[in-house]
Scaffold this motif. Structure first.
Motif, PDB file in Angstrom:
ATOM      1  N   ASN A  17     -40.654 105.808  39.165  1.00  0.00           N
ATOM      2  CA  ASN A  17     -40.094 105.412  37.875  1.00  0.00           C
ATOM      3  C   ASN A  17     -39.276 104.114  37.987  1.00  0.00           C
ATOM      4  N   PRO A  18     -39.717 103.037  37.328  1.00  0.00           N
ATOM      5  CA  PRO A  18     -38.973 101.786  37.421  1.00  0.00           C
ATOM      6  C   PRO A  18     -37.620 101.825  36.705  1.00  0.00           C
ATOM      7  N   MET A  19     -37.369 102.806  35.883  1.00  0.00           N
ATOM      8  CA  MET A  19     -36.089 102.931  35.193  1.00  0.00           C
ATOM      9  C   MET A  19     -35.079 103.756  35.990  1.00  0.00           C
ATOM     10  N   ASP A  20     -35.521 104.390  37.050  1.00  0.00           N
ATOM     11  CA  ASP A  20     -34.639 105.223  37.872  1.00  0.00           C
ATOM     12  C   ASP A  20     -33.864 104.326  38.842  1.00  0.00           C
ATOM     13  N   PRO A  21     -32.530 104.370  38.799  1.00  0.00           N
ATOM     14  CA  PRO A  21     -31.735 103.530  39.710  1.00  0.00           C
ATOM     15  C   PRO A  21     -32.084 103.723  41.187  1.00  0.00           C
ATOM     16  N   LYS A  22     -32.582 104.895  41.554  1.00  0.00           N
ATOM     17  CA  LYS A  22     -32.953 105.141  42.955  1.00  0.00           C
ATOM     18  C   LYS A  22     -34.105 104.249  43.411  1.00  0.00           C
ATOM     19  N   SER A  51     -57.155  92.912  36.730  1.00  0.00           N
ATOM     20  CA  SER A  51     -58.344  92.430  37.443  1.00  0.00           C
ATOM     21  C   SER A  51     -57.957  91.437  38.531  1.00  0.00           C
ATOM     22  N   GLU A  52     -56.665  91.205  38.685  1.00  0.00           N
ATOM     23  CA  GLU A  52     -56.156  90.239  39.661  1.00  0.00           C
ATOM     24  C   GLU A  52     -55.465  90.956  40.822  1.00  0.00           C
ATOM     25  N   THR A  53     -54.988  90.155  41.777  1.00  0.00           N
ATOM     26  CA  THR A  53     -54.232  90.719  42.899  1.00  0.00           C
ATOM     27  C   THR A  53     -52.756  90.841  42.563  1.00  0.00           C
ATOM     28  N   SER A  54     -52.357  90.318  41.427  1.00  0.00           N
ATOM     29  CA  SER A  54     -50.958  90.326  40.992  1.00  0.00           C
ATOM     30  C   SER A  54     -50.409  91.748  40.907  1.00  0.00           C
ATOM     31  N   MET A  55     -49.255  91.954  41.494  1.00  0.00           N
ATOM     32  CA  MET A  55     -48.575  93.254  41.421  1.00  0.00           C
ATOM     33  C   MET A  55     -47.576  93.188  40.261  1.00  0.00           C
ATOM     34  N   GLN A  77     -35.038 101.161  41.625  1.00  0.00           N
ATOM     35  CA  GLN A  77     -35.027  99.826  41.037  1.00  0.00           C
ATOM     36  C   GLN A  77     -35.015  98.710  42.084  1.00  0.00           C
ATOM     37  N   HIS A  78     -34.613  99.008  43.315  1.00  0.00           N
ATOM     38  CA  HIS A  78     -34.674  97.991  44.375  1.00  0.00           C
ATOM     39  C   HIS A  78     -36.115  97.577  44.679  1.00  0.00           C
ATOM     40  N   PHE A  79     -37.053  98.415  44.301  1.00  0.00           N
ATOM     41  CA  PHE A  79     -38.467  98.181  44.541  1.00  0.00           C
ATOM     42  C   PHE A  79     -39.058  97.198  43.519  1.00  0.00           C
ATOM     43  N   TYR A  80     -38.399  97.049  42.384  1.00  0.00           N
ATOM     44  CA  TYR A  80     -38.929  96.276  41.259  1.00  0.00           C
ATOM     45  C   TYR A  80     -38.107  95.024  40.992  1.00  0.00           C
ATOM     46  N   ASN A  81     -38.776  94.028  40.424  1.00  0.00           N
ATOM     47  CA  ASN A  81     -38.132  92.858  39.837  1.00  0.00           C
ATOM     48  C   ASN A  81     -38.500  92.862  38.361  1.00  0.00           C
ATOM     49  N   PHE A  82     -37.642  92.308  37.541  1.00  0.00           N
ATOM     50  CA  PHE A  82     -37.899  92.259  36.114  1.00  0.00           C
ATOM     51  C   PHE A  82     -37.868  90.805  35.636  1.00  0.00           C
ATOM     52  N   PRO A  83     -38.835  89.993  36.085  1.00  0.00           N
ATOM     53  CA  PRO A  83     -38.835  88.573  35.703  1.00  0.00           C
ATOM     54  C   PRO A  83     -39.197  88.400  34.233  1.00  0.00           C
TER      55      PRO A  83
END
Length: 93
Positions: free
Chosen positions: A69-74, A21-25, A76-82
């Motif tokens: 897919n966040p698990m695909d190495p191709k 419900s937020e703007t958080s991605m 993963q540059h798109f995602y952060n895993f904080p």
């Protein structure tokens, strides 16, 4: 895990739906979701996607994003895993 799948002639697409419900991605993947996403990386015929809805309660600001897919190495540059955690079990006996 996944919420639904679409089977095509050459591939199967698995979709997991996440909403805020937020703007958080930001979203969390559970153990079965991570397992299925990783399995799809290993199987060339399968693809795992996240359908992400931001501002789901505000019709004027609502946005839908289809993410790779966040698990695909191709991708993963798109995602952060904080703060990614790890559950450990052990036996002292």
């Amino acid at each position: 895990g996944y919420d639904f799948k679409i089977t095509l002639s050459q591939t199967t697409l698995y979709f997991e739906i996440k909403a805020t419900s937020e703007t958080s991605m930001r979203f969390e993947l559970g153990e079965t979701e991570v397992r299925k996403a990783a399995e799809c990386v290993r199987r060339r015929r399968d693809d795992y996607r996240i359908i992400f809805l931001a501002n789901v309660l505000d019709a004027d600001a609502r946005k839908l994003h289809i993410l790779r897919n966040p698990m695909d190495p191709k991708y993963q540059h798109f995602y952060n895993f904080p703060g990614a955690g790890l559950v450990c079990t052990f036996n002292l006996a």
